[in-house]
Design an enzyme around this catalytic site. Structure first.
Site, PDB file in Angstrom:
ATOM      1  N   PRO A  93      44.996  30.740  31.117  1.00 21.47           N
ATOM      2  CA  PRO A  93      44.040  31.456  31.958  1.00 21.47           C
ATOM      3  C   PRO A  93      43.991  32.950  31.627  1.00 21.47           C
ATOM      4  O   PRO A  93      45.015  33.554  31.319  1.00 21.47           O
ATOM      5  CB  PRO A  93      44.590  31.250  33.367  1.00 21.47           C
ATOM      6  CG  PRO A  93      46.033  30.950  33.202  1.00 21.47           C
ATOM      7  CD  PRO A  93      46.190  30.318  31.862  1.00 21.47           C
ATOM      8  N   GLY A  94      42.791  33.502  31.694  1.00 22.60           N
ATOM      9  CA  GLY A  94      42.629  34.944  31.547  1.00 22.60           C
ATOM     10  C   GLY A  94      42.382  35.547  32.909  1.00 22.60           C
ATOM     11  O   GLY A  94      42.645  34.920  33.941  1.00 22.60           O
ATOM     12  N   HIS A 144      45.059  27.333  39.179  1.00 23.65           N
ATOM     13  CA  HIS A 144      46.315  28.013  38.838  1.00 23.65           C
ATOM     14  C   HIS A 144      47.112  28.279  40.111  1.00 23.65           C
ATOM     15  O   HIS A 144      46.729  29.108  40.928  1.00 23.65           O
ATOM     16  CB  HIS A 144      45.986  29.345  38.130  1.00 23.65           C
ATOM     17  CG  HIS A 144      47.195  30.173  37.795  1.00 23.65           C
ATOM     18  ND1 HIS A 144      47.164  31.543  37.737  1.00 23.65           N
ATOM     19  CD2 HIS A 144      48.465  29.819  37.488  1.00 23.65           C
ATOM     20  CE1 HIS A 144      48.365  31.993  37.409  1.00 23.65           C
ATOM     21  NE2 HIS A 144      49.172  30.986  37.260  1.00 23.65           N
ATOM     22  N   ASN A 182      48.052  36.192  41.756  1.00 27.23           N
ATOM     23  CA  ASN A 182      47.179  35.844  40.635  1.00 27.23           C
ATOM     24  C   ASN A 182      46.748  34.376  40.653  1.00 27.23           C
ATOM     25  O   ASN A 182      46.158  33.896  39.685  1.00 27.23           O
ATOM     26  CB  ASN A 182      47.849  36.210  39.300  1.00 27.23           C
ATOM     27  CG  ASN A 182      49.159  35.477  39.103  1.00 27.23           C
ATOM     28  OD1 ASN A 182      49.601  34.729  39.973  1.00 27.23           O
ATOM     29  ND2 ASN A 182      49.790  35.688  37.959  1.00 27.23           N
ATOM     30  N   HIS A 196      51.016  32.095  27.820  1.00 25.35           N
ATOM     31  CA  HIS A 196      50.574  31.459  29.071  1.00 25.35           C
ATOM     32  C   HIS A 196      49.427  32.177  29.763  1.00 25.35           C
ATOM     33  O   HIS A 196      48.902  31.689  30.747  1.00 25.35           O
ATOM     34  CB  HIS A 196      51.743  31.319  30.037  1.00 25.35           C
ATOM     35  CG  HIS A 196      51.976  32.514  30.921  1.00 25.35           C
ATOM     36  ND1 HIS A 196      52.181  33.777  30.438  1.00 25.35           N
ATOM     37  CD2 HIS A 196      52.031  32.623  32.272  1.00 25.35           C
ATOM     38  CE1 HIS A 196      52.366  34.610  31.444  1.00 25.35           C
ATOM     39  NE2 HIS A 196      52.272  33.949  32.568  1.00 25.35           N
TER      40      HIS A 196
END
Lengths: 485, 137
Positions: free
Chosen positions: A382-383, A239, A206, A408
């Protein structure tokens, strides 16, 4: 598990308590932050059971907490927060996770959507070429021998001293990018060997880098202080974490903790919760090694920030300063920190485990950068790659209830294999294109596994945190370009 | 019956490995793990690497064995497709792993496995042998 729902006590629309009678051995109650709708999802996965298990940890104070993006983890749930007394409590590597200091960094720019859209293919191509992504990709940096110790001791500061970024970046990083107490002697040779080739890499899963445009501002004052002034402004979200280095540190210390559990006579419902007293030699060694991994991750994000600036600077023919490529903040969401919190009205030194949870300190807290002291610490949430991400700020309520923590991210709702069964890479690619999102991915499976459908809508998560008052929304940004490993 | 299968968890993947002996379970768990990571059948047997692991009991030994292979994948850039258990005891395993250097394109790298975990770990011995291991992805 059918009765779990009746056994949750509703406190208000956003809070659900798991009483200590839920499971014999719980030292404190559990507390879930969720709305009715989310609760259904949460219950399906046994994650409330994991919240209850965490309440077994010796020295745990307050409650075993679950942020609204809670999902099933190993030992601790993802989205779990637990504070243990430093004096007689324990530290658990499982309460941090394998990707130590996985975290998020946000940069602003003075570019607008109209400046970036026409060149987005070129930008994403250049970033993908500049930032090693995906499995098996080697880093652009090769540190040797003692140099690695400096990375582990100094974190982002090491990178800045090497010319990757500037002093100001450190000011806007949690712990200034360097967690105290790091001792490279507590790190195995294996962790070093795994870490050296991966320094300065985004990784896979991710992890991502996104070029985003601000879509909606909820708090103009706070947004302004963070350097975000209008819808359409372009920001960059990174990220990633400590890569194989952190995985090895976690694995090494889980092995140390197994015998420690027996040695200190600790009773646990799950082996993956293995822990040792914070003050024991095992606990201290883990903290020192974990700090090394945290610092590795900050150095990693610092290098990636530098290459991002270089790439954009090259494309627009303007210096990073001219492009306003300023760091808003960098925050960890898998970490354990020694912090002072008010417990039963008194200041107490605790070890706060945040596993898939973000520190959310309020305005005026001494650890918030001076420039943000009137608004609070930025919380970066973050999405998924097809929707949006949020920036929020920490609140006093978070200090009172969650040891200064909030959610988160989105949290998965669909397993990877289910996503692969239901979706094809072509469908996901079409959908991203239809939404105006340009992407480069190192593997096709990442595209499918990370599709929007596999995640909760992050806006629901952020809304619950906002409604409960443990963080406050500042703005929302939507991706226009994505790089994934 | 396949030698291994996968179970679904929202954020992680579980492997159930089968065998006629604990040795076979160890081999099949490793095959399962590498088949998640890459196109396992495209890995050629170019080199043989000795792997040794130790743990307090055989269940934990299984996790340690898989993590040792992940370490070699990350640190030495090695990927394996065949395993021979040379010596397996309660707390010790010595094996040969056969494979080659990772070639991200040819091997079609798919999923990064961070670690094998101890969560809900189970090694069952009976007429048939099986093990369940949850991987952190």
């Amino acid at each position: 598990m059918s009765s779990w729902r009746e056994r949750l006590k509703k406190i208000d629309d956003y809070r659900w308590e798991i009483e200590t009678s839920y499971k014999p051995g719980m030292r404190v109650p559990g507390l879930l932050y969720a709305d009715e709708h989310m609760l259904e999802q949460i219950g399906e996965e046994q994650s409330p059971e994991q919240v209850a298990n965490v309440a077994f940890l010796p020295g745990i104070v307050g409650k075993s907490l679950a942020m609204p993006d809670i999902h099933w983890g190993y030992g601790f749930p993802i989205g779990g927060v637990a504070a243990t007394r430093v004096d007689d409590g324990v530290i658990s590597p499982g309460g941090v996770g394998f990707d130590i200091n996985c975290g998020v960094r946000l940069l602003t720019t003075n570019l607008m959507e109209k400046d970036v859209r026409p060149r987005i293919e070129e930008i994403i191509g250049q970033l993908f070429a500049s930032i090693p992504s995906g499995m098996g990709s080697g880093g652009r940096i090769r540190v040797k021998g003692k140099e690695m110790d400096k990375v582990l001791r100094d974190g982002a500061r090491w990178a800045v001293e090497k010319g990757y970024g500037d002093q100001e970046d450190l000011e806007f990083t949690e712990e200034n990018g360097c967690l105290r107490g790091a001792d490279p002697d507590q790190v195995s040779e294996k962790a070093r060997k795994r870490g050296i080739p991966q320094l300065g890499t985004l990784g896979s899963g991710n992890h991502f880098l996104e070029i985003q445009m601000v879509e909606e501002i909820y708090d103009e004052v706070a947004a302004g202080v963070f350097g975000v002034h209008r819808a359409g402004q372009v920001v960059i979200l990174i990220h990633t974490g400590s890569r194989g280095f952190g995985h090895q540190v976690c694995d090494d210390y889980l092995k140390t903790m197994g015998p420690a559990v027996r040695k200190y006579g600790i009773e646990l419902p799950d082996r993956q919760l293995a822990c040792a007293p914070v003050k024991s030699p095992e606990g201290q060694a883990y903290l020192a090694a974990m700090a090394c991994a945290a610092n590795y991750a900050w150095a990693n994000r610092q290098c990636i920030t530098h290459w991002t600036r270089e790439a954009l600077s090259g494309i627009f023919g303007r210096s990073p300063r001219e492009l306003g490529l300023r760091q808003v903040y960098d925050v960890a969401h898998n970490i354990a920190k020694i912090e002072e919190h008010a417990v039963d009205g008194k200041g107490l030194l605790v070890c706060v485990h945040r596993k898939g949870a973000t520190r959310a300190f309020p305005a005026g807290h001494p650890d918030v950068p001076a420039a943000y002291k009137d608004v609070g610490q930025p919380v970066l949430i973050p999405g998924d790659m097809g929707r949006y991400s949020y920036v929020a700020v920490g609140t006093q309520r978070a200090m009172e209830e969650t040891f200064g923590s909030t959610c988160h991210g989105a949290g998965r709702v669909q397993s990877r294999s289910k996503a692969k069964k239901d979706l094809s890479a072509l469908d996901v690619a079409d959908e991203l294109r239809a939404k105006g999102i340009t992407y480069q991915v190192a593997s096709r499976s990442a595209l499918v596994e990370e599709a929007s459908q596999a995640y909760k809508d992050v806006s629901e998560v952020v809304q619950v945190a906002d409604g409960a008052g443990i963080s406050r929304k500042v703005f929302k940004a939507r991706p226009i370009g994505v790089i994934k490993g | 019956m396949p030698n291994f299968e996968f179970t679904d968890h929202t954020a992680d993947i579980g492997i159930i490995a089968y065998g006629n002996s604990v040795e076979e379970v160890f081999v099949n768990a490793a095959c399962g793990m590498f088949s998640l990571i890459a196109d396992f059948e495209k890995v050629a047997e170019v080199i043989g690497h000795q792997v040794v692991a130790e743990a307090p009991d055989q269940e934990e030994l299984l996790v340690t064995w898989l993590n040792e292979l992940l370490y070699l994948f990350d640190a030495e850039n090695l990927i394996f497709s065949r395993f021979e258990i040379v010596d397996l005891r309660q707390q010790y395993v010595r094996a040969m792993a056969y494979g080659e250097k990772v070639d991200p394109l040819r091997h079609n790298l798919k999923t990064q496995v961070k670690a094998a975990t101890y969560h809900q770990l189970k090694l069952e011995k009976g007429d048939e042998f099986s093990a369940r291991i949850i991987l952190d992805i």
